[in-house]
Design a protein around this motif. Structure first.
Motif, mmCIF file in Angstrom:
data_model
loop_
_atom_site.group_PDB
_atom_site.id
_atom_site.type_symbol
_atom_site.label_atom_id
_atom_site.label_comp_id
_atom_site.label_asym_id
_atom_site.label_seq_id
_atom_site.Cartn_x
_atom_site.Cartn_y
_atom_site.Cartn_z
ATOM 1 N N ILE A 350 0.858 -1.183 0.000
ATOM 2 C CA ILE A 350 0.000 0.000 0.000
ATOM 3 C C ILE A 350 0.891 1.229 0.000
ATOM 4 C CG2 ILE A 350 -1.845 1.222 1.196
ATOM 5 C CD1 ILE A 350 -2.628 -1.594 0.380
ATOM 6 N N LYS A 351 0.632 2.165 -0.896
ATOM 7 C CA LYS A 351 1.479 3.367 -0.962
ATOM 8 C C LYS A 351 0.602 4.588 -1.217
ATOM 9 C CE LYS A 351 3.649 6.417 -3.878
ATOM 10 N NZ LYS A 351 3.140 7.097 -5.099
ATOM 11 N N LYS A 352 0.674 5.554 -0.301
ATOM 12 C CA LYS A 352 -0.054 6.824 -0.444
ATOM 13 C C LYS A 352 -1.507 6.561 -0.835
ATOM 14 C CE LYS A 352 0.776 11.513 -2.150
ATOM 15 N NZ LYS A 352 1.525 12.351 -3.117
ATOM 16 N N ALA A 353 -2.126 5.700 -0.055
ATOM 17 C CA ALA A 353 -3.498 5.298 -0.357
ATOM 18 C C ALA A 353 -4.378 5.453 0.872
ATOM 19 C CB ALA A 353 -3.532 3.860 -0.847
ATOM 20 N N ASP A 369 -1.315 5.379 -4.740
ATOM 21 C CA ASP A 369 -1.983 6.612 -5.167
ATOM 22 C C ASP A 369 -3.464 6.340 -5.422
ATOM 23 O OD1 ASP A 369 0.336 8.622 -5.527
ATOM 24 O OD2 ASP A 369 1.023 6.833 -6.576
ATOM 25 N N ALA A 370 -4.149 5.919 -4.371
ATOM 26 C CA ALA A 370 -5.530 5.481 -4.528
ATOM 27 C C ALA A 370 -6.390 5.927 -3.363
ATOM 28 C CB ALA A 370 -5.580 3.965 -4.664
ATOM 29 N N GLU A 371 -7.688 6.088 -3.653
ATOM 30 C CA GLU A 371 -8.693 6.315 -2.629
ATOM 31 C C GLU A 371 -9.672 5.154 -2.697
ATOM 32 O OE1 GLU A 371 -10.467 10.118 -3.248
ATOM 33 O OE2 GLU A 371 -8.576 11.226 -3.014
ATOM 34 N N VAL A 385 -2.553 0.919 -11.577
ATOM 35 C CA VAL A 385 -1.457 1.274 -12.497
ATOM 36 C C VAL A 385 -1.338 2.794 -12.455
ATOM 37 C CG1 VAL A 385 -0.558 0.997 -14.840
ATOM 38 C CG2 VAL A 385 -2.094 -0.736 -13.879
ATOM 39 N N ASN A 386 -0.470 3.279 -11.590
ATOM 40 C CA ASN A 386 -0.480 4.697 -11.221
ATOM 41 C C ASN A 386 0.606 5.539 -11.881
ATOM 42 O OD1 ASN A 386 1.441 3.260 -9.721
ATOM 43 N ND2 ASN A 386 1.428 4.755 -8.069
ATOM 44 N N TYR A 387 1.506 4.946 -12.642
ATOM 45 C CA TYR A 387 2.705 5.659 -13.093
ATOM 46 C C TYR A 387 2.921 5.436 -14.584
ATOM 47 C CZ TYR A 387 7.662 7.114 -12.955
ATOM 48 O OH TYR A 387 8.862 7.734 -13.148
ATOM 49 N N ASP A 388 3.061 6.551 -15.316
ATOM 50 C CA ASP A 388 3.277 6.448 -16.765
ATOM 51 C C ASP A 388 4.739 6.659 -17.154
ATOM 52 O OD1 ASP A 388 3.721 9.158 -16.452
ATOM 53 O OD2 ASP A 388 2.145 9.815 -17.843
ATOM 54 N N LEU A 394 -4.190 9.207 -9.895
ATOM 55 C CA LEU A 394 -5.038 8.717 -8.816
ATOM 56 C C LEU A 394 -6.088 7.730 -9.316
ATOM 57 C CD1 LEU A 394 -5.855 9.080 -5.793
ATOM 58 C CD2 LEU A 394 -7.486 10.810 -6.592
ATOM 59 N N THR A 395 -6.253 6.657 -8.548
ATOM 60 C CA THR A 395 -7.348 5.710 -8.759
ATOM 61 C C THR A 395 -8.357 5.889 -7.641
ATOM 62 O OG1 THR A 395 -5.915 4.082 -9.831
ATOM 63 C CG2 THR A 395 -7.975 3.269 -8.892
#
Length: 457
Positions: A350-353, A369-371, A385-388, A394-395
């Motif tokens: 879990i990261k920044k979620a 990067d999710a809520e 899949v948060n990074y391009d 954000l998801t």
């Protein structure tokens, strides 16, 4: 009670540490040695505290901040020379000054308070903090007269055979009448092999003037440990760790194996929590009551609610609610907020979620990067899949959503309340509320494929 002042000696480089980090900044149970000393001194109703800085002056000052005044010792010419640097701030003031080395992280405020009181009761001009040691080789011996006052301090190399049998030693911590201290410092000579000005010479000067010099003996030799190398640093860490663990246990925390449990100074733990072996608790961690932590877990600067279980997992700079079940082998990375009754299972990162109440990610998922809303189920292998390659996105997964196994949610994307995502889907567009989203290739079966393949061979 007279006015009280303090001088902290923290100018030395500490060459025996063989380190780029200045000696007094080496941590013991997560806190720099000099910070341990200053924190203890601050509880003693001190009027002014002056820290003598030299090597690493800016970093020491940055660490201690406004808790102290500072005086710079540009050249390290001995302990008396170091104290002299405080003269512009302290000279001429009435009261008592305690001098403490910044590399003695185990010294307690209670001992320093007792030293102050002993000094004031005897109306001494100087009082030495002493200790008894089984093998005093190398230490300065305290020679007392028939009244129990200090006659002199004799260094080991200068002691007679009879004096070397004395096992009461000088610890390097002193109380002085402030006016007498700075008057005597002016008469300290550097006529010695090292060409330095030594603070114990003040004792000899005061004795020659007929002043009372007393000694106060601590019963805890450990407090007097000065850290000069990595061996002593490890010893200080061990002693401090034992102290910390005993405090928690006496406050109602069960620590199964204190010798293999590592808790830093600022950690708080509630009653009836059980801490299992191999656990490391660091930073400003606050753990509630009735929790089970470990074995082999690392928690750094987290807030953890009551009745939460963290097994063989790592959590950093995050908040975790009550009755949460984490692990084994989960990783809670910084800036995560996990609500009550959540399950974070094995091999979940879990990261920044934000994780809403009652939600579950039971195994093998990455949620970054999710809520995540309440009562969400994230199936095995769910990925945000948060990074391009350049930016993070954000998801959002709203309440009561079911995410099937091996689903990829390509951010930025929102899955609406109560929606379902079919297993194996790659979601690139928002999913409406209460919808079923299927985003996977159409299945094709090649009949008799194996027979054809074998013919080709």
């Amino acid at each position: 009670m007279s006015n009280r002042y303090a001088v902290i000696l923290a100018a030395g480089q500490g060459t025996r540490m063989k380190s780029k980090l200045y000696k007094v900044l080496h941590p013991v149970c997560g806190k720099p040695m000099v910070q341990h000393v200053v924190d203890q001194v601050k509880t003693l109703q001190i009027e002014e505290m002056v820290t003598i800085i030299g090597h690493g002056a800016e970093k020491v000052q940055a660490q201690l901040g406004e808790s102290s005044f500072y005086a710079l010792q540009e050249s390290q010419l001995g302990t008396a020379h170091a104290v002299m640097q405080a003269a512009p701030m302290l000279e001429g003031k009435e009261g008592v000054t305690i001098v403490v080395c910044g590399d003695t992280p185990l010294i307690k405020s209670e001992t320093m308070e007792a030293l102050f009181q002993h000094h004031e009761e005897l109306k001494a001009k100087a009082t030495i903090l002493t200790a008894r040691i089984e093998d005093p080789t190398g230490y300065g011996r305290i020679i007392r007269n028939q009244d129990g006052l200090v006659e002199k301090i004799v260094e080991h190399k200068d002691a007679t055979e009879e004096e070397r049998k004395i096992n009461e030693i000088n610890t390097g911590t002193y109380c002085f009448d402030n006016a007498a201290l700075f008057a005597a410092l002016k008469n300290v000579s550097n006529d010695n092999v090292q060409g330095e000005y030594y603070l114990p010479d003040v004792i000899e000067i005061l004795k020659k003037q007929g002043e009372v010099v007393s000694a106060f003996q601590t019963n805890d030799l450990d407090e007097t440990l000065g850290v000069n190398d990595r061996v002593a640093l490890a010893e200080a860490e061990k002693i401090m760790r034992k102290r910390i663990n005993e405090i928690h246990m006496r406050n109602g925390v069960t620590i199964i194996d204190p010798d293999h449990t590592y808790i830093e100074t600022e950690v708080e733990i509630g009653q009836d929590t059980i801490v299992y072996p191999g656990t490391i608790l660091k930073g400003k961690t606050i753990i509630g009551m009735d929790c089970h932590i470990g074995p082999n877990s690392e928690i750094v600067s987290c807030q953890i609610g009551n009745e939460t279980v963290v097994r063989q997992s790592a959590a950093h700079n995050s908040s975790v609610g009550a009755r949460v079940n984490i692990g084994p082998f989960a990783h809670i990375r910084p800036d995560s907020a996990i609500a009550d009754d959540v399950k974070i299972g094995n091999f979940v990162e879990i990261k920044k979620a934000v994780f809403g109440e009652g939600s579950k990610a039971s195994h093998l998922s990455y949620i970054g990067d999710a809520e995540i809303g309440s009562n969400v189920n994230l199936g095995c292998g769910s990925i945000t899949v948060n990074y391009d390659g350049k930016n993070k996105f954000l998801t959002k997964i709203e309440d009561d959503v079911f995410i099937g196994c091996n689903s990829n949610l390509v951010a930025p994307v929102t899955v609406g309340k109560g929606a379902y995502v079919a297993a194996g889907s790659t979601i690139t567009k928002d999913v409406p509320e209460a919808a079923l989203s299927i985003a996977r290739a159409h299945q094709v079966n090649k009949e008799n494929y194996v027979e054809k393949l074998n013919v080709k061979k």
